[in-house]
Design a protein around this motif. Structure first.
Motif, short mmCIF file in Angstrom:
data_model
loop_
_atom_site.label_atom_id
_atom_site.label_comp_id
_atom_site.label_asym_id
_atom_site.label_seq_id
_atom_site.Cartn_x
_atom_site.Cartn_y
_atom_site.Cartn_z
N ALA A 169 25.03 7.38 -67.92
CA ALA A 169 24.20 6.17 -67.40
C ALA A 169 23.97 5.49 -68.76
N GLU A 170 24.18 5.44 -69.98
CA GLU A 170 23.69 5.04 -70.82
C GLU A 170 24.08 4.03 -71.27
N LEU A 171 25.99 4.04 -71.09
CA LEU A 171 26.62 3.10 -71.18
C LEU A 171 27.41 1.55 -70.83
N GLY A 172 26.62 1.73 -69.96
CA GLY A 172 26.81 -0.03 -69.35
C GLY A 172 25.07 -1.17 -70.12
N GLU A 200 34.22 3.95 -64.96
CA GLU A 200 33.51 2.59 -64.34
C GLU A 200 32.47 2.39 -64.01
N THR A 201 31.41 3.63 -64.85
CA THR A 201 29.93 2.75 -64.78
C THR A 201 29.90 0.83 -66.11
N THR A 333 23.73 1.91 -61.33
CA THR A 333 24.59 2.51 -60.80
C THR A 333 24.64 3.85 -60.76
N THR A 334 23.77 4.57 -60.64
CA THR A 334 23.91 5.85 -60.87
C THR A 334 23.64 5.99 -58.81
#
Length: 511
Positions: A169-172, A200-201, A333-334
Motif C-alpha cells: 500500500a506504501e508503494l505509490g 499494479e498499485t 488503491t486498497t
C-alpha cells in the motif's frame, strides 16, 4: 442455542443472494488449509470467543458454521449463541458434504486474494520479469530498484539481494522518495500475488517509469539457483515531503473520479445503523502513522496485507468496509482492489486523525500460580514440541472437545497464546471441571521460575498437530520441491474456480 440446519445447496444460494453472510470453518487451521470452500473463513474452535467478535462484529449477522460433520459446529453454535449471535446456521454434513455435492475444497489459505491476483495479471496484462532476467540486469549494471511489497518482518526473513522494503500500500505513496522520476521498478513478494498487486498499485498511482512484477518472487529466485539475503533490516519508510503529500491527494481524487469510488465522511458514518449492517473500519497506513493518531474507531490494517489476506481481517461477505488514510491515496488503491474482489469498500474523507493508539501494557505472569495437579499446555503443537514444562501435557481445544480426557484437579493451563489458553479453560469448565486456572506464559517465564523446560520433537505427532498447515509449509526454508509445488498450486487456482466463484472477482477498470 438451537441453530437452523441448512443444506449445501442452500449455502451456495445464500453466498450469492446479496445479503451479508459469514461462512465459518470451525476446524483447526491445519484442517482448514487442507481443504475448504472458496469463500469460507477460518475461525478455529480453539480461538472462537477471541476471534469471532473481531471478524464478525455484528451479532445478528447471518452465520453459517461447519466442520467435518462430526458435531463441532453444534458446539460452536452453543459458544456463539452465548456470545449473543442470533442468526446461526449449521451446514449439514460439513466439508465432506460440500465435496460430495461436487464442489471444490481448496487447499491453502487467502484463496480469494490469491485467485484475484492471478485474474489481475491476466486481465490487466501486468508486466513481469523472470528471476533470470532480473539477475542478468543486475549483473550487467542495469539493476532496477527492487521493492519488496511484503511486511517488514517477511522482508527480514528473506529478501532479494539489493531489494528495499516497501509494503504494497506504501508503494505509490513512497516510491518517489526511493527512486528518481522515470526509474524502472520491480516489485517482489515471496510468490506471486503481492508482486502483481504491488506492480499494479504503482501503475495506479501514476509511476512514470517501467514497472514489473518479479515472476514467482523469492521462491522463483531460489528455484533459478540464486541466493537470498537473510536478516536484512527493513529500515524505516522514507518520509513524504509536502509536495509529495499534495501529489498523493491529487492522485487520490483523480482515482476516486475515474473509478467511481464511494466516499463517506464521519457524519454519514455515524448515522449508519451498526445493527443493520456489518461495518469494518480500517486505517491502511503504516503502523507508526496509525499509532501517532488515527480516525476515531478505526483499527490498523495495512492496505497491502488487507488485500493479501482479507480472510484474516473480516469474515462477512457483503459487509461495508471503510478505509482511512491521511492523503486518501493508500485508501483509494486498497479500495480498488477490495471492490474488485466483491467487497463494498468505501473511502473515509475529511476525518480527524487525532485518536492515539491504546497503550499496551504487559505484566509478567505470576508463576507461583502454577499449582500441583494437572498441567496442560495450550500452545500450538509445534511450539510445544520446541519447548514445554516437563510434565505438562499438550492440549488443543478441538481435540479436548472430542476426547474429553479425565484430568486430576486442580488444573492449570499454560501456553504462549492467551486466546488458546482461554479456549481450553472454557472447554474444561463446560465439561464440568471446577478448579481450573489460566496462566498464559512461555519458555522464558518457565525458565525464570526455575522450571525444567524440555523439547519433544515427535510429540505431538504430525497427525495431532491439526493447528499447523503442513501443505508446502517449508517452502521458505530451503525445500525447493515445496516451493515448486506451491507456485504450481497458486497458478492453478483459476482452473479450479466454478462460475460463481469466478464471477465474484472482477478487477475494476476506469469508467
Amino acid at each position: 442455542m438451537n441453530a437452523a440446519r441448512i443444506s449445501v445447496r442452500e449455502v451456495r444460494a445464500a453466498l450469492k443472494d446479496g445479503g451479508e453472510i459469514a461462512l465459518i470453518d470451525l476446524r483447526e487451521f491445519g484442517r482448514y488449509g487442507e481443504g475448504h470452500p472458496f469463500f469460507a473463513v477460518n475461525i478455529p474452535f480453539s480461538r472462537l470467543e477471541h476471534d469471532a467478535p473481531r471478524l464478525m462484529p455484528r451479532r445478528s449477522v447471518r452465520c453459517v458454521l461447519f466442520g467435518d460433520g462430526e458435531g463441532i459446529a453444534e458446539r460452536g453454535a452453543e459458544v456463539l449463541g452465548a456470545l449473543g449471535y442470533s442468526d446461526l446456521h449449521i451446514m449439514e454434513g460439513g466439508a465432506p458434504a460440500w465435496a460430495a455435492a461436487g464442489h471444490t475444497l481448496f487447499k491453502g489459505v487467502n484463496l480469494p486474494s490469491k485467485a484475484f491476483g492471478e485474474i489481475v495479471e491476466h486481465d490487466l496484462g501486468t508486466p513481469s520479469l523472470s528471476a533470470e532476467e532480473l539477475h542478468a540486469m543486475q549483473e550487467g549494471g542495469r539493476a532496477p530498484l527492487v521493492l519488496d511489497g511484503r511486511s517488514a518482518g517477511e522482508f527480514t526473513k528473506m529478501s532479494i539481494p539489493g531489494a528495499r522494503s516497501c509494503p504494497n500500500a506504501e508503494l505509490g505513496y513512497r516510491a518517489g522518495q526511493m527512486a528518481p522520476p522515470g526509474a524502472p521498478i520491480v516489485v517482489n513478494c515471496a510468490g506471486r500475488t503481492r508482486s502483481i498487486i504491488g506492480a499494479e498499485t504503482l501503475r495506479l498511482a501514476g509511476w512514470d517509469g517501467p514497472v514489473h512484477a518479479l515472476r514467482n518472487g523469492t521462491q522463483g529466485w531460489r528455484l533459478a539457483g540464486y541466493g537470498l539475503a537473510y536478516g536484512q533490516d527493513a529500515g524505516s519508510l522514507p518520509p513524504v515531503p509536502p509536495d509529495g503529500i499534495r501529489a498523493a491527494r491529487r492522485r487520490a481524487a483523480t482515482l476516486i473520479s475515474d473509478y467511481g469510488l464511494p466516499v463517506v465522511d464521519m457524519t454519514e458514518l455515524r448515522l449508519w445503523d451498526d445493527a443493520a449492517h456489518t461495518i469494518f473500519r480500517f486505517d491502511v497506513r503504516s503502523e507508526a502513522e496509525y499509532r501517532a493518531g488515527h480516525a476515531p474507531g478505526f483499527v490498523h490494517a495495512p492496505g497491502g496485507q488487507l488485500v493479501q489476506a482479507t480472510d484474516e481481517k473480516l469474515a462477512v461477505r457483503g459487509a461495508r468496509i471503510v478505509l482511512s488514510c491521511d492523503t486518501g491515496l493508500r485508501a483509494v488503491t486498497t479500495a480498488i482492489w477490495l471492490r474488485g474482489m466483491g467487497h463494498d469498500a468505501r473511502i473515509l474523507e475529511g476525518a480527524p486523525m487525532d485518536e492515539p493508539a491504546p497503550t499496551r501494557e504487559t505484566e509478567a505472569p505470576d508463576m507461583r500460580r502454577l499449582r500441583p495437579g494437572t498441567w496442560l499446555d495450550a500452545s500450538r503443537g509445534l511450539d510445544y514440541r520446541a519447548a514445554h514444562i516437563e510434565g505438562a501435557l499438550w492440549v488443543n481445544r478441538a481435540q479436548l472437545w472430542r476426547e474429553r480426557p479425565a484430568s486430576k484437579s486442580p488444573i492449570t493451563v499454560v501456553g504462549r497464546d492467551a486466546a488458546l489458553v482461554a479456549g481450553v479453560v472454557a472447554e474444561l469448565k463446560h465439561q464440568g471441571h471446577g478448579d481450573v486456572a489460566a496462566l498464559p506464559s512461555g519458555p522464558e517465564d518457565w525458565r525464570a521460575a526455575g522450571l525444567n523446560v524440555v523439547a519433544s520433537p515427535d510429540c505431538p505427532s504430525d497427525a495431532e498437530c491439526i493447528d499447523h498447515l503442513w501443505f508446502v509449509h517449508d517452502r521458505h526454508d530451503g525445500n525447493l520441491d515445496a516451493a515448486r509445488r506451491y507456485l504450481e498450486w497458486e497458478m492453478g487456482l483459476l482452473a479450479q474456480l466454478d462460475a460463481d466463484e469466478r464471477a465474484a472477482l472482477k478487477p475494476l477498470r476506469p469508467r
